[in-house]
Design a protein around this motif. Structure first.
Motif, PDB file in Angstrom:
ATOM      1  N   ALA A 139       3.876  -3.226 -18.852  1.00  0.00           N
ATOM      2  CA  ALA A 139       2.936  -2.457 -18.056  1.00  0.00           C
ATOM      3  C   ALA A 139       1.689  -3.291 -17.750  1.00  0.00           C
ATOM      4  CB  ALA A 139       2.555  -1.184 -18.771  1.00  0.00           C
ATOM      5  N   GLU A 140       1.271  -4.144 -18.676  1.00  0.00           N
ATOM      6  CA  GLU A 140       0.066  -4.949 -18.459  1.00  0.00           C
ATOM      7  C   GLU A 140       0.245  -5.935 -17.316  1.00  0.00           C
ATOM      8  OE1 GLU A 140      -3.723  -5.986 -18.578  1.00  0.00           O
ATOM      9  OE2 GLU A 140      -2.852  -4.350 -19.731  1.00  0.00           O
ATOM     10  N   ARG A 141       1.448  -6.474 -17.139  1.00  0.00           N
ATOM     11  CA  ARG A 141       1.670  -7.431 -16.050  1.00  0.00           C
ATOM     12  C   ARG A 141       1.545  -6.748 -14.695  1.00  0.00           C
ATOM     13  NH1 ARG A 141       8.083  -7.457 -16.977  1.00  0.00           N
ATOM     14  NH2 ARG A 141       8.500  -6.009 -15.321  1.00  0.00           N
ATOM     15  N   HIS A 142       1.831  -5.454 -14.637  1.00  0.00           N
ATOM     16  CA  HIS A 142       1.695  -4.719 -13.384  1.00  0.00           C
ATOM     17  C   HIS A 142       0.259  -4.262 -13.153  1.00  0.00           C
ATOM     18  CE1 HIS A 142       5.981  -4.764 -12.812  1.00  0.00           C
ATOM     19  NE2 HIS A 142       6.167  -4.223 -14.001  1.00  0.00           N
ATOM     20  N   ALA A 143      -0.514  -4.167 -14.209  1.00  0.00           N
ATOM     21  CA  ALA A 143      -1.889  -3.680 -14.090  1.00  0.00           C
ATOM     22  C   ALA A 143      -2.715  -4.581 -13.180  1.00  0.00           C
ATOM     23  CB  ALA A 143      -2.528  -3.558 -15.465  1.00  0.00           C
ATOM     24  N   GLU A 144      -2.582  -5.891 -13.323  1.00  0.00           N
ATOM     25  CA  GLU A 144      -3.357  -6.803 -12.485  1.00  0.00           C
ATOM     26  C   GLU A 144      -2.946  -6.685 -11.020  1.00  0.00           C
ATOM     27  OE1 GLU A 144      -6.216  -9.351 -11.240  1.00  0.00           O
ATOM     28  OE2 GLU A 144      -6.026  -8.335 -13.172  1.00  0.00           O
ATOM     29  N   LEU A 145      -1.665  -6.566 -10.759  1.00  0.00           N
ATOM     30  CA  LEU A 145      -1.195  -6.384  -9.388  1.00  0.00           C
ATOM     31  C   LEU A 145      -1.743  -5.084  -8.806  1.00  0.00           C
ATOM     32  CD1 LEU A 145       0.538  -7.182  -6.962  1.00  0.00           C
ATOM     33  CD2 LEU A 145       2.476  -6.077  -8.101  1.00  0.00           C
ATOM     34  N   LEU A 146      -1.716  -4.029  -9.591  1.00  0.00           N
ATOM     35  CA  LEU A 146      -2.244  -2.746  -9.137  1.00  0.00           C
ATOM     36  C   LEU A 146      -3.748  -2.846  -8.873  1.00  0.00           C
ATOM     37  CD1 LEU A 146      -1.847   0.188  -8.488  1.00  0.00           C
ATOM     38  CD2 LEU A 146      -2.061   0.701 -10.919  1.00  0.00           C
ATOM     39  N   ARG A 147      -4.465  -3.515  -9.746  1.00  0.00           N
ATOM     40  CA  ARG A 147      -5.908  -3.684  -9.538  1.00  0.00           C
ATOM     41  C   ARG A 147      -6.188  -4.432  -8.228  1.00  0.00           C
ATOM     42  NH1 ARG A 147      -5.680  -5.069 -15.048  1.00  0.00           N
ATOM     43  NH2 ARG A 147      -6.389  -3.352 -16.335  1.00  0.00           N
ATOM     44  N   ARG A 148      -5.453  -5.495  -7.978  1.00  0.00           N
ATOM     45  CA  ARG A 148      -5.642  -6.272  -6.746  1.00  0.00           C
ATOM     46  C   ARG A 148      -5.315  -5.430  -5.513  1.00  0.00           C
ATOM     47  NH1 ARG A 148      -4.302 -12.498  -7.544  1.00  0.00           N
ATOM     48  NH2 ARG A 148      -5.058 -12.750  -9.669  1.00  0.00           N
ATOM     49  N   THR A 149      -4.255  -4.655  -5.599  1.00  0.00           N
ATOM     50  CA  THR A 149      -3.868  -3.788  -4.487  1.00  0.00           C
ATOM     51  C   THR A 149      -4.951  -2.764  -4.202  1.00  0.00           C
ATOM     52  OG1 THR A 149      -1.532  -4.066  -5.025  1.00  0.00           O
ATOM     53  CG2 THR A 149      -2.109  -2.183  -3.652  1.00  0.00           C
ATOM     54  N   LEU A 150      -5.501  -2.157  -5.241  1.00  0.00           N
ATOM     55  CA  LEU A 150      -6.543  -1.163  -5.050  1.00  0.00           C
ATOM     56  C   LEU A 150      -7.805  -1.780  -4.442  1.00  0.00           C
ATOM     57  CD1 LEU A 150      -6.110   0.979  -8.284  1.00  0.00           C
ATOM     58  CD2 LEU A 150      -5.490   1.603  -5.939  1.00  0.00           C
ATOM     59  N   VAL A 151      -8.122  -3.006  -4.814  1.00  0.00           N
ATOM     60  CA  VAL A 151      -9.280  -3.688  -4.216  1.00  0.00           C
ATOM     61  C   VAL A 151      -9.041  -3.907  -2.730  1.00  0.00           C
ATOM     62  CG1 VAL A 151     -10.554  -5.865  -4.147  1.00  0.00           C
ATOM     63  CG2 VAL A 151     -10.102  -4.765  -6.345  1.00  0.00           C
ATOM     64  N   LEU A 152      -7.849  -4.338  -2.362  1.00  0.00           N
ATOM     65  CA  LEU A 152      -7.545  -4.544  -0.943  1.00  0.00           C
ATOM     66  C   LEU A 152      -7.606  -3.237  -0.162  1.00  0.00           C
ATOM     67  CD1 LEU A 152      -4.583  -7.075  -1.204  1.00  0.00           C
ATOM     68  CD2 LEU A 152      -6.897  -7.539  -0.372  1.00  0.00           C
ATOM     69  N   LEU A 153      -7.146  -2.174  -0.765  1.00  0.00           N
ATOM     70  CA  LEU A 153      -7.149  -0.884  -0.093  1.00  0.00           C
ATOM     71  C   LEU A 153      -8.537  -0.271   0.007  1.00  0.00           C
ATOM     72  CD1 LEU A 153      -3.887   0.686  -1.536  1.00  0.00           C
ATOM     73  CD2 LEU A 153      -4.266  -0.231   0.757  1.00  0.00           C
ATOM     74  N   ALA A 154      -9.455  -0.732  -0.812  1.00  0.00           N
ATOM     75  CA  ALA A 154     -10.819  -0.192  -0.778  1.00  0.00           C
ATOM     76  C   ALA A 154     -11.466  -0.419   0.581  1.00  0.00           C
ATOM     77  CB  ALA A 154     -11.655  -0.820  -1.881  1.00  0.00           C
ATOM     78  N   ASP A 155     -11.075  -1.454   1.281  1.00  0.00           N
ATOM     79  CA  ASP A 155     -11.623  -1.736   2.606  1.00  0.00           C
ATOM     80  C   ASP A 155     -11.171  -0.720   3.651  1.00  0.00           C
ATOM     81  OD1 ASP A 155     -12.988  -3.931   1.695  1.00  0.00           O
ATOM     82  OD2 ASP A 155     -11.432  -5.355   2.272  1.00  0.00           O
ATOM     83  N   GLN A 156     -10.188   0.080   3.340  1.00  0.00           N
ATOM     84  CA  GLN A 156      -9.612   1.036   4.281  1.00  0.00           C
ATOM     85  C   GLN A 156     -10.401   2.348   4.305  1.00  0.00           C
ATOM     86  OE1 GLN A 156      -5.641   2.168   3.249  1.00  0.00           O
ATOM     87  NE2 GLN A 156      -5.485   3.619   4.885  1.00  0.00           N
ATOM     88  N   GLU A 157     -11.477   2.441   3.621  1.00  0.00           N
ATOM     89  CA  GLU A 157     -12.270   3.643   3.427  1.00  0.00           C
ATOM     90  C   GLU A 157     -11.563   4.545   2.425  1.00  0.00           C
ATOM     91  OE1 GLU A 157     -13.863   5.527   6.892  1.00  0.00           O
ATOM     92  OE2 GLU A 157     -14.051   3.624   7.940  1.00  0.00           O
ATOM     93  N   LEU A 158     -12.001   5.771   2.329  1.00  0.00           N
ATOM     94  CA  LEU A 158     -11.486   6.659   1.289  1.00  0.00           C
ATOM     95  C   LEU A 158     -10.497   7.652   1.876  1.00  0.00           C
ATOM     96  CD1 LEU A 158     -11.696   7.249  -1.707  1.00  0.00           C
ATOM     97  CD2 LEU A 158     -13.512   8.861  -1.193  1.00  0.00           C
ATOM     98  N   THR A 159      -9.231   7.342   1.777  1.00  0.00           N
ATOM     99  CA  THR A 159      -8.196   8.262   2.235  1.00  0.00           C
ATOM    100  C   THR A 159      -7.978   9.325   1.177  1.00  0.00           C
ATOM    101  OG1 THR A 159      -6.428   6.988   1.217  1.00  0.00           O
ATOM    102  CG2 THR A 159      -7.022   6.405   3.486  1.00  0.00           C
ATOM    103  N   SER A 160      -7.276  10.379   1.541  1.00  0.00           N
ATOM    104  CA  SER A 160      -7.038  11.450   0.576  1.00  0.00           C
ATOM    105  C   SER A 160      -6.199  10.964  -0.603  1.00  0.00           C
ATOM    106  CB  SER A 160      -6.368  12.652   1.253  1.00  0.00           C
ATOM    107  OG  SER A 160      -5.202  12.252   1.926  1.00  0.00           O
TER     108      SER A 160
END
Length: 88
Positions: free
Chosen positions: A1-22
């Protein structure tokens, strides 16, 4: 699970630029409660599964196809006369 955590964190940072979707909001609310990464993803995916969010692109494509076929002005007039939304 920890190896996926970093990927998820990076994905969420990239998506932050998209504004706040529901779906992002739902995931963030779950995260604010201390929920696990998996639970946060499930919250976001649950919100995304709604037809007003995850299915929006299908409605946008249909609008574009209709506009190409009938013309943009005619398409908008018809949709407004029929009380239909203009997606996107």
């Amino acid at each position: 699970a920890e190896r996926h955590a970093e990927l998820l964190r990076r994905t969420l940072v990239l998506l932050a630029d998209q504004e706040l979707t529901s779906s992002a909001f739902a995931a963030r609310v779950a995260a604010s409660t201390g929920a696990s990464l998996g639970a946060c993803m499930l919250a976001g995916l649950a919100a995304f599964s709604g037809p007003l969010h995850g299915d929006a692109i299908t409605r946008v494509h249909a609008l574009i196809d209709d506009a190409r076929h009938s013309g943009a002005e005619q398409t908008v007039r018809r949709r407004l006369a029929d009380n239909k939304s203009l997606p996107g």
